[in-house]
Design an enzyme around this catalytic site. Sequence first.
Site, PDB file in Angstrom:
ATOM      1  N   ASN A 139     -12.045  43.260 -24.902  1.00 20.57           N
ATOM      2  CA  ASN A 139     -10.716  43.882 -24.775  1.00 20.57           C
ATOM      3  C   ASN A 139     -10.589  44.460 -23.379  1.00 20.57           C
ATOM      4  O   ASN A 139     -11.575  44.572 -22.655  1.00 20.57           O
ATOM      5  CB  ASN A 139     -10.540  44.945 -25.871  1.00 20.57           C
ATOM      6  CG  ASN A 139     -11.560  46.056 -25.732  1.00 20.57           C
ATOM      7  OD1 ASN A 139     -11.542  46.804 -24.782  1.00 20.57           O
ATOM      8  ND2 ASN A 139     -12.481  46.148 -26.689  1.00 20.57           N
TER       9      ASN A 139
ATOM     10  N   PHE B 102     -11.447  58.505 -30.619  1.00 18.06           N
ATOM     11  CA  PHE B 102     -10.293  58.061 -29.824  1.00 18.06           C
ATOM     12  C   PHE B 102      -9.660  56.886 -30.563  1.00 18.06           C
ATOM     13  O   PHE B 102     -10.393  56.041 -31.084  1.00 18.06           O
ATOM     14  CB  PHE B 102     -10.735  57.623 -28.417  1.00 18.06           C
ATOM     15  CG  PHE B 102     -11.077  58.793 -27.542  1.00 18.06           C
ATOM     16  CD1 PHE B 102     -12.213  59.543 -27.782  1.00 18.06           C
ATOM     17  CD2 PHE B 102     -10.237  59.164 -26.506  1.00 18.06           C
ATOM     18  CE1 PHE B 102     -12.523  60.649 -27.001  1.00 18.06           C
ATOM     19  CE2 PHE B 102     -10.533  60.262 -25.709  1.00 18.06           C
ATOM     20  CZ  PHE B 102     -11.680  61.006 -25.958  1.00 18.06           C
TER      21      PHE B 102
ATOM     22  N   LYS C  24     -13.326  59.000 -41.034  1.00 15.37           N
ATOM     23  CA  LYS C  24     -14.560  58.969 -40.236  1.00 15.37           C
ATOM     24  C   LYS C  24     -15.195  60.351 -40.141  1.00 15.37           C
ATOM     25  O   LYS C  24     -16.153  60.538 -39.389  1.00 15.37           O
ATOM     26  CB  LYS C  24     -14.268  58.391 -38.842  1.00 15.37           C
ATOM     27  CG  LYS C  24     -13.716  56.970 -38.877  1.00 15.37           C
ATOM     28  CD  LYS C  24     -13.778  56.272 -37.518  1.00 15.37           C
ATOM     29  CE  LYS C  24     -13.058  54.929 -37.575  1.00 15.37           C
ATOM     30  NZ  LYS C  24     -13.401  54.025 -36.490  1.00 15.37           N
TER      31      LYS C  24
END
Length: 402
Positions: A215, A328, A346
Site C-alpha cells: 500500500n 491508527f 482491539k
Amino acid sequence: MKNSYQLSNKNIVLGITGGIAAYKAADIVSKLKKEGAQIKVVMTKNALNFINPLTLETLSGNPVYYDTFEHRLNAWEIDHISLAKWADVMLIAPATANIISKARCGIADDLLSTTIMATTSKVIFAPAMNTNMLHNPIVQSNIAYLKDLGYEFISSESGILACGDFGDGKLAKVDDIVKYVKDFFLRTTDMSNMNVLVTAGPTREYIDPVRYISNPSSGKMGYSIAQVCAERGATVDLVSGPTHITPPTGVNLYRVETAREMYDKVMELFPRAQIVFKSAAVGDYGVENKAKHKLKKTKDTMELKLKKNPDILKELGNQKTNQILVGFAAETRDIEEYALKKLQEKNLDFIFVNDVSREDAGFERDTNAGILFTREGDRVELPVQTKRELACRIVDEVLKRI
Ligand code: C5P
C-alpha cells in the site's frame, strides 16, 4: 515574588535578526535570564542597525557575537561550532523571512546562519515581519518545510505592524516566547522514563521473489511520532516496513518487510513497552503460496489465493497488561463508526482515525487530519497540519490522559 528558576543550567543561544522587533530581544534576554538561563546572543549585521549589542551584552552578562571572523569563545575553537555545541536550544527572535529562508536552503553565510546549520539542538523561530511577507507562499512553504524537519515556530500575532499595516506578523508576546522556551524544556524530559514502541510504513506480501502486494503508506506519520517521543526523552523502538524517508535519529530502528516479520518483531519488543503507537499500514492478507521463483506470464489469467495475516494490534490488545495501546485507522467512509468499533474490538486505549480519501490527509501526504478517540469516550478533532505537528498533538493528548 519568588523566582522559580525554571531555566537554571539551560544554555540558550538567542539569534537576533534585522527587524524592528529586534528591540524586544532585550526584554527576552532579561526575562530568560530571570528564569535562570545562561544566554549568548548572536546578531546578524542588519540586527545591529536596530539594537545596540551593548544592551544585550549587559543584560546577558556575556559577549555578543556578530562577526564570523572574531573568535571570542576559545581562541582555538570556531565561534559557530562552539556556540552550536553550547546551546541546549537556539531561539531566533525576531526571525525575519530572510533567516527562515536561509535555514530552509541550508545557506550558511554569516555567524547566525552557520550556527543554525551546525547545531544539533532544537531551533525555535519566532517570526516577525510584514503580513504580506509572512503570507508569501515562498515563506509559508519554507516554514512548512522546516516544521517538517523538526524546527519549531512560535506563531506571530495579529496587530498593527511597524509599517502601519494591520495583520499577522507581529512578534509573539515576549511572555509567550519565554513560556514556549520553558515548556520546551519540560517537554524534552517528560518521557524520559518511558519505553515506546512505534510501528510505521507499509508491509509487503510477496507473490514471488520480485513481486508483492503493498500500500502507499510512506511511514511519515509513524516516523514523526517516533521522533517526537525520542525528543521528549523516551527510549523508542521503531519497527518499520519499507520506506524511502530518512529515519529519525536517536531511536532503535528495526526494519521488516512482511506483516509476519512485523508481528514477530513487535511481539519481541512488546514486553518492554509502556506505550505502543501502531501506525503501520499492515497488509490484512498475505499470499498463501508464495512462488519460489519468478512467475512467468504463460497464462491469460492468474489467481492468487490470499490468507489473513495476524492482526498484530488485536493480539497486543489481548496480551496487554498495563501498556497503553494507540491504534491508527485509515478509512474512506463512516470513519467514526469504524474507528469506535476498532477501539473496542482491539481493546485499545486510543485510536486516531483519518479519512484517506481527503486530498490533504492520509497516505504519502505531508499533512494529515483526523479524530482521536479515547477509551473513555473523549473525541479530539485534529485539523489539517503537518504530520510532525499532528504527532506532537497525538503524543500530548495521550500523555495528558495517562
Ligand atoms: O483493522 P485495521 O487494519 O483498519 O486497523 C488499523 C490498526 O490496526 C492500525 O493501528 C494497524 O497498525 C493495526 N493492524 C495491525 N495488524 C494488522 C492490521 C492492522 O496491527 N494485520
